[in-house]
Design an enzyme around this catalytic site. Structure first.
Site, PDB file in Angstrom:
ATOM      1  N   GLU A   1       9.639 -54.408 -29.017  1.00 50.62           N
ATOM      2  CA  GLU A   1      10.485 -54.984 -30.066  1.00 50.62           C
ATOM      3  C   GLU A   1      11.697 -55.634 -29.422  1.00 50.62           C
ATOM      4  O   GLU A   1      12.389 -55.011 -28.615  1.00 50.62           O
ATOM      5  CB  GLU A   1      10.934 -53.915 -31.074  1.00 50.62           C
ATOM      6  CG  GLU A   1       9.797 -53.512 -32.005  1.00 50.62           C
ATOM      7  CD  GLU A   1      10.215 -52.587 -33.144  1.00 50.62           C
ATOM      8  OE1 GLU A   1       9.536 -52.579 -34.171  1.00 50.62           O
ATOM      9  OE2 GLU A   1      11.227 -51.886 -32.988  1.00 50.62           O
TER      10      GLU A   1
ATOM     11  N   GLU B   1       3.694 -58.501 -35.224  1.00 46.68           N
ATOM     12  CA  GLU B   1       3.904 -59.664 -36.091  1.00 46.68           C
ATOM     13  C   GLU B   1       3.128 -60.873 -35.578  1.00 46.68           C
ATOM     14  O   GLU B   1       2.460 -61.561 -36.350  1.00 46.68           O
ATOM     15  CB  GLU B   1       5.392 -60.012 -36.158  1.00 46.68           C
ATOM     16  CG  GLU B   1       6.236 -58.936 -36.810  1.00 46.68           C
ATOM     17  CD  GLU B   1       7.715 -59.173 -36.538  1.00 46.68           C
ATOM     18  OE1 GLU B   1       8.317 -60.026 -37.208  1.00 46.68           O
ATOM     19  OE2 GLU B   1       8.262 -58.514 -35.629  1.00 46.68           O
TER      20      GLU B   1
ATOM     21  N   ASP C   1      18.955 -46.954 -34.149  1.00 48.98           N
ATOM     22  CA  ASP C   1      18.328 -48.273 -34.249  1.00 48.98           C
ATOM     23  C   ASP C   1      18.332 -48.726 -35.709  1.00 48.98           C
ATOM     24  O   ASP C   1      17.908 -47.979 -36.589  1.00 48.98           O
ATOM     25  CB  ASP C   1      16.893 -48.195 -33.724  1.00 48.98           C
ATOM     26  CG  ASP C   1      16.292 -49.572 -33.514  1.00 48.98           C
ATOM     27  OD1 ASP C   1      17.045 -50.551 -33.334  1.00 48.98           O
ATOM     28  OD2 ASP C   1      15.041 -49.681 -33.528  1.00 48.98           O
TER      29      ASP C   1
ATOM     30  N   GLN D   1       2.927 -44.769 -35.179  1.00 49.31           N
ATOM     31  CA  GLN D   1       3.917 -45.065 -36.215  1.00 49.31           C
ATOM     32  C   GLN D   1       3.304 -45.056 -37.616  1.00 49.31           C
ATOM     33  O   GLN D   1       3.839 -44.444 -38.538  1.00 49.31           O
ATOM     34  CB  GLN D   1       4.565 -46.433 -35.930  1.00 49.31           C
ATOM     35  CG  GLN D   1       5.717 -46.796 -36.867  1.00 49.31           C
ATOM     36  CD  GLN D   1       6.337 -48.152 -36.530  1.00 49.31           C
ATOM     37  OE1 GLN D   1       6.005 -48.776 -35.512  1.00 49.31           O
ATOM     38  NE2 GLN D   1       7.249 -48.618 -37.369  1.00 49.31           N
TER      39      GLN D   1
ATOM     40  N   ASP E   1      12.704 -51.868 -27.911  1.00 51.59           N
ATOM     41  CA  ASP E   1      12.330 -50.619 -28.588  1.00 51.59           C
ATOM     42  C   ASP E   1      10.800 -50.523 -28.579  1.00 51.59           C
ATOM     43  O   ASP E   1      10.135 -50.839 -29.561  1.00 51.59           O
ATOM     44  CB  ASP E   1      12.883 -50.645 -30.013  1.00 51.59           C
ATOM     45  CG  ASP E   1      12.563 -49.381 -30.799  1.00 51.59           C
ATOM     46  OD1 ASP E   1      12.278 -48.345 -30.175  1.00 51.59           O
ATOM     47  OD2 ASP E   1      12.612 -49.435 -32.042  1.00 51.59           O
TER      48      ASP E   1
ATOM     49  N   GLU F   1      15.313 -56.782 -29.414  1.00 51.12           N
ATOM     50  CA  GLU F   1      16.536 -56.418 -30.139  1.00 51.12           C
ATOM     51  C   GLU F   1      17.759 -56.667 -29.263  1.00 51.12           C
ATOM     52  O   GLU F   1      17.662 -56.739 -28.036  1.00 51.12           O
ATOM     53  CB  GLU F   1      16.529 -54.919 -30.498  1.00 51.12           C
ATOM     54  CG  GLU F   1      15.285 -54.476 -31.246  1.00 51.12           C
ATOM     55  CD  GLU F   1      15.442 -53.097 -31.894  1.00 51.12           C
ATOM     56  OE1 GLU F   1      16.593 -52.645 -32.086  1.00 51.12           O
ATOM     57  OE2 GLU F   1      14.403 -52.488 -32.200  1.00 51.12           O
TER      58      GLU F   1
ATOM     59  N   THR G   1      12.968 -46.470 -24.199  1.00 49.68           N
ATOM     60  CA  THR G   1      13.610 -47.691 -24.679  1.00 49.68           C
ATOM     61  C   THR G   1      14.208 -48.351 -23.456  1.00 49.68           C
ATOM     62  O   THR G   1      14.865 -47.684 -22.651  1.00 49.68           O
ATOM     63  CB  THR G   1      14.721 -47.345 -25.704  1.00 49.68           C
ATOM     64  OG1 THR G   1      14.151 -46.563 -26.757  1.00 49.68           O
ATOM     65  CG2 THR G   1      15.341 -48.598 -26.286  1.00 49.68           C
TER      66      THR G   1
ATOM     67  N   HIS H   1      11.547 -59.737 -39.723  1.00 51.71           N
ATOM     68  CA  HIS H   1      10.757 -58.642 -39.151  1.00 51.71           C
ATOM     69  C   HIS H   1      10.427 -57.617 -40.239  1.00 51.71           C
ATOM     70  O   HIS H   1       9.287 -57.157 -40.346  1.00 51.71           O
ATOM     71  CB  HIS H   1      11.533 -57.978 -38.014  1.00 51.71           C
ATOM     72  CG  HIS H   1      10.947 -56.684 -37.530  1.00 51.71           C
ATOM     73  ND1 HIS H   1       9.812 -56.635 -36.738  1.00 51.71           N
ATOM     74  CD2 HIS H   1      11.316 -55.394 -37.735  1.00 51.71           C
ATOM     75  CE1 HIS H   1       9.521 -55.356 -36.477  1.00 51.71           C
ATOM     76  NE2 HIS H   1      10.416 -54.595 -37.071  1.00 51.71           N
TER      77      HIS H   1
ATOM     78  N   ARG I   1       2.309 -48.534 -32.381  1.00 48.87           N
ATOM     79  CA  ARG I   1       2.092 -48.830 -33.808  1.00 48.87           C
ATOM     80  C   ARG I   1       1.079 -47.905 -34.454  1.00 48.87           C
ATOM     81  O   ARG I   1       1.133 -47.668 -35.673  1.00 48.87           O
ATOM     82  CB  ARG I   1       1.630 -50.287 -33.978  1.00 48.87           C
ATOM     83  CG  ARG I   1       2.595 -51.327 -33.450  1.00 48.87           C
ATOM     84  CD  ARG I   1       3.926 -51.270 -34.169  1.00 48.87           C
ATOM     85  NE  ARG I   1       4.836 -52.300 -33.666  1.00 48.87           N
ATOM     86  CZ  ARG I   1       6.124 -52.354 -33.971  1.00 48.87           C
ATOM     87  NH1 ARG I   1       6.661 -51.429 -34.755  1.00 48.87           N
ATOM     88  NH2 ARG I   1       6.885 -53.303 -33.480  1.00 48.87           N
TER      89      ARG I   1
ATOM     90  N   LYS J   1       8.414 -44.090 -31.265  1.00 51.28           N
ATOM     91  CA  LYS J   1       9.463 -44.943 -30.718  1.00 51.28           C
ATOM     92  C   LYS J   1      10.404 -44.235 -29.751  1.00 51.28           C
ATOM     93  O   LYS J   1      11.296 -44.882 -29.215  1.00 51.28           O
ATOM     94  CB  LYS J   1      10.291 -45.540 -31.870  1.00 51.28           C
ATOM     95  CG  LYS J   1       9.560 -46.672 -32.602  1.00 51.28           C
ATOM     96  CD  LYS J   1      10.314 -47.120 -33.815  1.00 51.28           C
ATOM     97  CE  LYS J   1       9.599 -48.256 -34.510  1.00 51.28           C
ATOM     98  NZ  LYS J   1       9.878 -49.585 -33.903  1.00 51.28           N
TER      99      LYS J   1
END
Ligand SMILES: O=C(O)/C=C/C(=O)CC(=O)CC(=O)O
Ligand SMILES: [Ca+2]
Ligand SMILES: [Mg+2]
Length: 426
Positions: A198, A373, A126, A239, A232, A200, A256, A133, A236, A252
């Site tokens: 996420e 975000e 990834d 993370q 993804d 992507e 997926t 971002h 958080r 993560k």
């Protein structure tokens, strides 16, 4: 170099009912996938057309390429000319009425089949090409140092986990893990309280390179078989606690989700827009990452969207709520640049490897590709039509990614579904 040809002709029509004007899969698209009749049926290759798919294993005698087996790895490995020959044949078979009697028995309703991963994925990497971002999320993880100084020189990535990639529709079980609440002295273990998605694009590697033989950037496009949507999923809280110094790990790799249809590089040929200029003062990439033709080919003209449907919204009969929408041109590095970079040290890419672009966010509030975000780290919850609020994902929430490629004078093509619902932790 992939060209625009008769298979992209906007005047081309299909005899398959409902294919013309289909938002995702008109005859100009022709994406490949692996399906079975029933969850345990034999896995076979197919091409999507409108709301249907055509079983390619059943018509292999008509095709210029042998298509059998339960994965598309062999198709991905073919030289681009052979894949193009297959595309031309399918375009002809599905447009010319004379083939209808022979092919119609091998059409299936897509809603009635099970879709599988399109390839045996050897490796998944990834990237982090979404500069907005990177700025947004960097500000939250590292307020003093959001965009690290290497960002504009080297396409940043991490090695993901191939074994936990699942096709659209497979639910996600909320992961458990370690997190350290800000006020606590020591970490705790338990279900993630800050589960996120996420947005992507996934890039399917076609022809591979030998170990030790880099892929020159001018040849990188020849190593790309197609594209998909990729979510993804990210915890958080795990993370923030685990990522230093080696990067994302258990935050993560628990699952997926990808869309099961491979939108080919050939199909996407017309959908290019001017590559956004690098901001004034940004360094010119090193020669191995710079190709004038790649820059001239442009950015992907794809519009991406994320929607959320909660359990309560489902009960109330409400439609999914759009969380964001934005263009894929918000990529700081091109797809050719990430492929060339990945192989630049001699690392061998193999047919069926999957690359994620990284989260693609627009610079505007309505175009952010993750909840982290959108809600500014959970401090500004989103209010939904059901009256509910979301900072991060709750059990029963479903995330739906979608994408449409558009260009003037061309029939838009889409990516199909990439959705999954969150189930409670076990
Ligand atoms: O800046 C960070 O430390 C965080 C990065 C990510 O969330 C990693 C990631 O998955 C990259 C991306 O999707 O852009
Ligand atoms: Ca990511
Ligand atoms: Mg993941």
């Amino acid at each position: 170099m992939i060209m625009i040809d008769a298979t992209h002709d906007p005047a081309l029509k299909s005899w398959v009912p409902g294919a013309d004007g289909h938002p995702d899969f008109p005859i100009q698209n022709l994406p490949y996938g692996i399906f079975s009749l029933g969850a345990d049926g034999e896995k076979r290759p197919a091409v999507a057309i409108g709301d249907k798919l055509l079983d390619l294993s059943a018509i292999s005698g008509l095709l210029p390429v042998e298509l059998r087996g339960s994965t598309l790895n062999a198709l991905f490995a073919l030289p681009a000319e052979r894949r193009l020959a297959l595309r031309h044949k399918l375009s002809e078979l599905l447009s010319n009425d004379s083939h209808r009697p022979a092919l119609e028995p091998h059409l299936h309703e897509r809603s009635a089949v099970t879709m599988h991963l399109p390839a045996a994925i050897g490796d998944y990497t990834d990237f982090y090409v979404g500069i907005h971002h990177a700025n947004n999320i960097g500000r939250q993880f590292r307020p003093d140092n959001p965009l690290l100084p290497n960002y504009k020189y080297v396409p940043i990535g991490y090695h993901g986990r191939a074994s936990s990639i699942r096709p659209s529709g497979v639910p996600l079980v909320r992961p458990k893990g370690q997190r350290k609440p800000p006020e606590a002295d020591a970490p705790v273990v338990g279900p993630s309280a800050r589960l996120d998605y996420e947005l992507e694009l996934g890039v399917w590697i076609g022809r591979g390179n030998e170990l030790g033989e880099p892929i020159p950037i001018a040849e990188a496009a020849d190593h790309i078989a197609g594209f998909c949507l990729l979510n993804d999923w990210s915890a958080r809280d795990f993370q923030a606690w685990e990522y230093q110094p080696l990067g994302p790990f258990l935050a993560k790799n628990f699952q997926t989700t990808i869309s099961p249809w491979v939108v080919t590089a050939e199909a996407l040929a017309p959908f290019r827009i001017a590559q956004p200029a690098r901001p004034e003062g940004d360094p010119k990439p090193l020669p191995y990452l710079w190709d004038e033709d790649d820059q001239a080919a442009g950015a992907l003209g794809i519009e991406l969207e994320v929607q959320l449907l909660t359990a309560k919204m489902r009960e109330q009969g409400l439609p999914p709520h759009r969380l964001s929408k934005g263009p894929a041109s918000n990529m700081y590095w091109t797809v050719a640049q990430i492929v060339a970079h990945h192989a630049s040290n001699g690392c061998n890419l193999q047919p069926g490897d999957l690359l994620g672009t990284g989260t693609i966010s627009a610079p505007t509030d309505d175009g952010c590709g993750s909840l982290m975000e959108i809600t500014r780290g959970g401090t500004r919850p989103v209010t939904l039509p059901s009256g509910e609020e979301r900072s991060f994902l709750q059990d029963g929430d479903e995330i739906l990614l979608s994408a449409t490629a558009r260009a003037d004078g061309h029939v838009p093509i889409g990516f199909g579904e990439c959705r999954a619902v969150v189930l409670p932790a076990r």
